[in-house]
Design an enzyme around this catalytic site. Structure first.
Site, PDB file in Angstrom:
ATOM      1  N   SER A 105      58.529  43.220 -61.164  1.00 12.16           N
ATOM      2  CA  SER A 105      59.694  42.746 -61.912  1.00 12.16           C
ATOM      3  C   SER A 105      59.693  43.423 -63.275  1.00 12.16           C
ATOM      4  O   SER A 105      58.633  43.596 -63.890  1.00 12.16           O
ATOM      5  CB  SER A 105      59.600  41.231 -62.088  1.00 12.16           C
ATOM      6  OG  SER A 105      60.348  40.813 -63.210  1.00 12.16           O
ATOM      7  N   ASN A 112      90.843  64.506 -28.511  1.00  8.74           N
ATOM      8  CA  ASN A 112      90.673  63.106 -28.108  1.00  8.74           C
ATOM      9  C   ASN A 112      89.494  62.914 -27.152  1.00  8.74           C
ATOM     10  O   ASN A 112      88.709  61.972 -27.303  1.00  8.74           O
ATOM     11  CB  ASN A 112      91.959  62.581 -27.461  1.00  8.74           C
ATOM     12  CG  ASN A 112      93.121  62.629 -28.424  1.00  8.74           C
ATOM     13  OD1 ASN A 112      92.938  62.869 -29.619  1.00  8.74           O
ATOM     14  ND2 ASN A 112      94.340  62.409 -27.923  1.00  8.74           N
ATOM     15  N   LYS A 163      54.886  39.466 -61.184  1.00  2.78           N
ATOM     16  CA  LYS A 163      55.550  39.470 -59.873  1.00  2.78           C
ATOM     17  C   LYS A 163      55.124  40.611 -58.972  1.00  2.78           C
ATOM     18  O   LYS A 163      54.837  41.712 -59.410  1.00  2.78           O
ATOM     19  CB  LYS A 163      57.075  39.546 -60.060  1.00  2.78           C
ATOM     20  CG  LYS A 163      57.702  38.296 -60.635  1.00  2.78           C
ATOM     21  CD  LYS A 163      57.543  37.069 -59.757  1.00  2.78           C
ATOM     22  CE  LYS A 163      58.393  37.098 -58.526  1.00  2.78           C
ATOM     23  NZ  LYS A 163      59.818  37.006 -58.838  1.00  2.78           N
ATOM     24  N   LYS A 216      83.315  55.908 -36.379  1.00  4.80           N
ATOM     25  CA  LYS A 216      82.081  56.624 -36.701  1.00  4.80           C
ATOM     26  C   LYS A 216      81.378  56.053 -37.935  1.00  4.80           C
ATOM     27  O   LYS A 216      80.169  55.824 -37.899  1.00  4.80           O
ATOM     28  CB  LYS A 216      82.381  58.115 -36.884  1.00  4.80           C
ATOM     29  CG  LYS A 216      82.482  58.805 -35.525  1.00  4.80           C
ATOM     30  CD  LYS A 216      83.104  60.153 -35.582  1.00  4.80           C
ATOM     31  CE  LYS A 216      84.585  60.112 -35.864  1.00  4.80           C
ATOM     32  NZ  LYS A 216      85.361  59.309 -34.874  1.00  4.80           N
ATOM     33  N   TYR A 220      94.360  57.110 -27.244  1.00  2.00           N
ATOM     34  CA  TYR A 220      93.793  57.445 -28.543  1.00  2.00           C
ATOM     35  C   TYR A 220      94.763  57.073 -29.662  1.00  2.00           C
ATOM     36  O   TYR A 220      95.971  57.336 -29.583  1.00  2.00           O
ATOM     37  CB  TYR A 220      93.448  58.945 -28.645  1.00  2.00           C
ATOM     38  CG  TYR A 220      92.881  59.275 -30.014  1.00  2.00           C
ATOM     39  CD1 TYR A 220      91.540  59.024 -30.295  1.00  2.00           C
ATOM     40  CD2 TYR A 220      93.690  59.745 -31.040  1.00  2.00           C
ATOM     41  CE1 TYR A 220      91.021  59.255 -31.563  1.00  2.00           C
ATOM     42  CE2 TYR A 220      93.179  59.983 -32.310  1.00  2.00           C
ATOM     43  CZ  TYR A 220      91.836  59.733 -32.559  1.00  2.00           C
ATOM     44  OH  TYR A 220      91.328  59.950 -33.818  1.00  2.00           O
ATOM     45  N   GLN A 225      89.222  56.819 -35.597  1.00  2.00           N
ATOM     46  CA  GLN A 225      88.386  57.658 -36.456  1.00  2.00           C
ATOM     47  C   GLN A 225      87.399  56.804 -37.264  1.00  2.00           C
ATOM     48  O   GLN A 225      86.324  57.257 -37.626  1.00  2.00           O
ATOM     49  CB  GLN A 225      89.288  58.467 -37.400  1.00  2.00           C
ATOM     50  CG  GLN A 225      88.539  59.349 -38.369  1.00  2.00           C
ATOM     51  CD  GLN A 225      89.460  60.375 -39.019  1.00  2.00           C
ATOM     52  OE1 GLN A 225      89.869  61.334 -38.389  1.00  2.00           O
ATOM     53  NE2 GLN A 225      89.811  60.153 -40.267  1.00  2.00           N
ATOM     54  N   GLU A 281      63.124  41.809 -47.858  1.00  2.00           N
ATOM     55  CA  GLU A 281      64.386  41.223 -48.337  1.00  2.00           C
ATOM     56  C   GLU A 281      65.560  42.153 -48.032  1.00  2.00           C
ATOM     57  O   GLU A 281      66.643  41.708 -47.647  1.00  2.00           O
ATOM     58  CB  GLU A 281      64.308  40.967 -49.847  1.00  2.00           C
ATOM     59  CG  GLU A 281      63.362  39.842 -50.208  1.00  2.00           C
ATOM     60  CD  GLU A 281      63.125  39.778 -51.710  1.00  2.00           C
ATOM     61  OE1 GLU A 281      64.104  39.722 -52.465  1.00  2.00           O
ATOM     62  OE2 GLU A 281      61.961  39.796 -52.125  1.00  2.00           O
ATOM     63  N   ASN A 306      56.849  41.564 -55.348  1.00  2.00           N
ATOM     64  CA  ASN A 306      57.891  41.086 -54.437  1.00  2.00           C
ATOM     65  C   ASN A 306      57.963  41.879 -53.131  1.00  2.00           C
ATOM     66  O   ASN A 306      57.845  43.097 -53.138  1.00  2.00           O
ATOM     67  CB  ASN A 306      59.261  41.181 -55.123  1.00  2.00           C
ATOM     68  CG  ASN A 306      59.332  40.352 -56.386  1.00  2.00           C
ATOM     69  OD1 ASN A 306      58.784  39.245 -56.435  1.00  2.00           O
ATOM     70  ND2 ASN A 306      59.977  40.876 -57.416  1.00  2.00           N
ATOM     71  N   THR A 347      58.850  23.572 -35.867  1.00  2.00           N
ATOM     72  CA  THR A 347      60.214  23.276 -35.436  1.00  2.00           C
ATOM     73  C   THR A 347      60.822  22.552 -36.643  1.00  2.00           C
ATOM     74  O   THR A 347      60.114  21.795 -37.318  1.00  2.00           O
ATOM     75  CB  THR A 347      60.263  22.363 -34.181  1.00  2.00           C
ATOM     76  OG1 THR A 347      59.659  21.123 -34.506  1.00  2.00           O
ATOM     77  CG2 THR A 347      59.534  22.985 -33.000  1.00  2.00           C
ATOM     78  N   HIS A 348      62.062  22.843 -36.926  1.00  2.00           N
ATOM     79  CA  HIS A 348      62.726  22.299 -38.131  1.00  2.00           C
ATOM     80  C   HIS A 348      61.968  22.688 -39.400  1.00  2.00           C
ATOM     81  O   HIS A 348      62.019  21.973 -40.394  1.00  2.00           O
ATOM     82  CB  HIS A 348      62.860  20.774 -38.060  1.00  2.00           C
ATOM     83  CG  HIS A 348      63.369  20.280 -36.752  1.00  2.00           C
ATOM     84  ND1 HIS A 348      64.698  20.074 -36.473  1.00  2.00           N
ATOM     85  CD2 HIS A 348      62.707  19.977 -35.605  1.00  2.00           C
ATOM     86  CE1 HIS A 348      64.844  19.654 -35.223  1.00  2.00           C
ATOM     87  NE2 HIS A 348      63.644  19.592 -34.668  1.00  2.00           N
TER      88      HIS A 348
HETATM   89  N1  ARG Z   1      88.874  62.838 -36.319  1.00  2.00           N
HETATM   90  C1  ARG Z   1      89.345  62.225 -35.129  1.00  2.00           C
HETATM   91  C2  ARG Z   1      88.476  61.001 -34.812  1.00  2.00           C
HETATM   92  O1  ARG Z   1      87.423  60.914 -35.385  1.00  2.00           O
HETATM   93  C3  ARG Z   1      89.218  63.177 -33.988  1.00  2.00           C
HETATM   94  C4  ARG Z   1      90.301  63.081 -32.983  1.00  2.00           C
HETATM   95  C5  ARG Z   1      91.581  63.483 -33.580  1.00  2.00           C
HETATM   96  N2  ARG Z   1      92.612  63.458 -32.615  1.00  2.00           N
HETATM   97  C6  ARG Z   1      93.883  63.517 -33.003  1.00  2.00           C
HETATM   98  N3  ARG Z   1      94.737  63.504 -32.068  1.00  2.00           N
HETATM   99  N4  ARG Z   1      94.214  63.520 -34.261  1.00  2.00           N
HETATM  100  O2  ARG Z   1      88.838  60.135 -34.087  1.00  2.00           O
END
Ligand code: ARG
Length: 450
Positions: A275, A108, A281, A323, A315, A320, A288, A283, A153-154
């Site tokens: 295109s 954690n 074209k 990420k 936690y 998880q 974009e 582009n 503006t606008h």
């Molecule tokens: N894979 C978990 C995460 O990304 C790591 C921490 C896991 N902790 C646990 N008590 N299962 O958050």
């Protein structure tokens, strides 16, 4: 074998494994190892493990770090996460002593540490990329010299300005985007290591030492906060989101300016796409896509906030998911910064001069200088505009006599102020749309970039 098999009689079901294992943390490999190196050093210094054990584990970790940097670290089928993978590899290299590495630590505080280390690194890369884009904009601002364009503006022509002033507006916006990343770093710069599972440890850990070893400015003050909070992650995503809003607005303008209708910018073939159906074209797809990816980043930033809003301390496995969201935001921002810098660098800007209608406010201000209340001056010029329109004329065709007829304080000579370029030269506001202001901005931005 998992890191937690002791109290379980059954092995994990495939469904559980498939659903709970997330390989996105593999990007944290070097950070996970660096964190462990500091942790083990602290364990040795405090005597929680022996000096010999600490250096054996430390040497093993250094070897794994080399593998990580070389890209030769191999993940295995049974690795539940990045932490298990490193511990498994350490055991392969140094044997049973590896079992002491996780002393006084939990995944954690470890995952939170890994993410903080990663974001601290990537924030600096993002700042460098933003500065590179600012440099390209400044280069173009110098290149376009005293080209005059309308401000809008606008999306209607507003005032005559140096086109460089328009480009530099983005340089200032981006400078703040970079500053936000820098500012965010002060809050990322806190080590959570030592918070352990949530309440700290009964072992004499030294979280100040580990914080110091990893170059953190601070360590956590509250272990629950340390393992349960992800505001640093959402703040990072916000920095990405705000940067993407800037990039998206710039992209929108590039797209607009590249149209036949505007024709203010040309891009080299190598930065545009064609295109499959329409042979003519060309582009501006990169711009974009930047605009499109801003939606992804805004969604990720929003997702991070929503992820946290109902979570009890500390936690929870929900976290998880942080990420994937952070990486999504970060990758899209990084790619967009690189793409736009390339486009801006090689663009050829040829903005069109404004219509002479944009001189209306400046003409009103000529009267204000002569003592006419602004509201009256506005009305006088408004009536002049209306009569020109009624005659089917434009401001370009206004004569000195028209001006004198509009107000007795005008002189015949004042007709020169109905020219956009001359009227722009009247501009005296510091930071306003004038060449004097552009020169000052270029100087200030060069100072920032140096
Ligand atoms: N894979 C978990 C995460 O990304 C790591 C921490 C896991 N902790 C646990 N008590 N299962 O958050």
């Amino acid at each position: 074998m998992t890191l937690w098999s002791g109290r379980f009689e059954e092995t994990p079901d495939d469904v559980l494994w498939g659903f709970t294992v997330d390989t996105s943390d593999r990007r944290l490999l070097v950070d996970d190892i660096s964190g462990s190196i500091a942790h083990v050093q602290m364990l040795g210094t405090t005597g929680i493990i022996s000096g010999t054990e600490a250096s054996t584990i430390g040497d093993g970790l250094s070897a794994i770090l080399d593998e990580a940097w070389a890209g030769s670290f191999e993940f295995k089928e049974g690795d539940e996460d990045i932490h298990s993978a490193v511990e498994r590899r350490l055991t392969e290299l140094v044997g049973i002593v590896a079992a002491k590495m996780h002393t006084g630590r939990s995944r954690n505080d470890q995952i939170c540490l890994d993410l903080r280390l990663y974001l601290r690194r990537s924030a600096h890369v993002r700042i460098g990329q933003i500065d590179a884009l600012i440099r390209s904009l400044v280069g173009q601002a110098r290149r376009v010299g005293d080209a005059v364009s309308p401000s809008f503006t606008h999306l209607q022509q507003a005032q005559a300005i140096p086109f460089a002033h328009h480009l530099l507006a983005y340089a200032w916006m981006l400078k703040r985007d970079a500053e936000r990343f820098r500012d965010m770093c002060t809050r990322v710069d806190v080590s959570p290591l030592g918070a352990s599972a949530s309440g700290g440890s009964s072992l004499p850990l030294d979280p100040d030492l580990t914080a110091d070893l990893m170059g953190f400015a601070h360590r956590f003050d509250n272990s629950l906060d340390a393992v349960g909070s992800r505001d640093f992650a959402s703040e990072y995503a916000f920095c990405c989101a705000q940067t993407m809003v800037t990039l998206s607005r710039l992209s929108e303008e590039l797209i607009l300016w590249a149209t036949i209708e505007f024709d203010w910018v040309s891009f080299p073939d190598r930065h545009t796409t064609g295109s499959s159906a329409m042979p003519h074209k060309k582009n501006p797809d990169m711009a974009e896509l930047v605009r499109g990816k801003s939606a992804v980043v805004l969604g990720a930033a929003n997702g991070l906030l929503i992820l946290q809003k109902g979570l009890p301390l500390t936690y929870n496995r929900d976290l998880q998911e942080d990420k994937n969201l952070v990486f999504q935001a970060d990758d899209a921002t990084s790619g967009s910064l690189v793409a736009l810098a390339a486009m801006i660098e090689a663009a050829e800007f040829h903005p069109k001069e404004p219509t002479s209608w944009v001189t209306a406010l400046d003409l009103a201000e000529v009267l204000v200088e002569r003592g006419v209340p602004f509201r009256i001056a506005h009305e006088v010029i408004g009536l002049l505009v209306a009569s020109l329109v009624a005659d089917g004329r434009t401001m370009e065709q206004v004569t000195g006599a028209d001006l004198v007829a509009a107000h007795r304080l005008f002189t015949l000579d004042d007709v020169r102020w109905s020219n956009p370029r001359t009227s722009m030269e009247r501009r005296v506001t510091p930071g306003g749309g004038s060449m004097v202001s552009v020169a000052k901005q270029l100087e200030a931005l060069a100072g920032y970039l140096s």
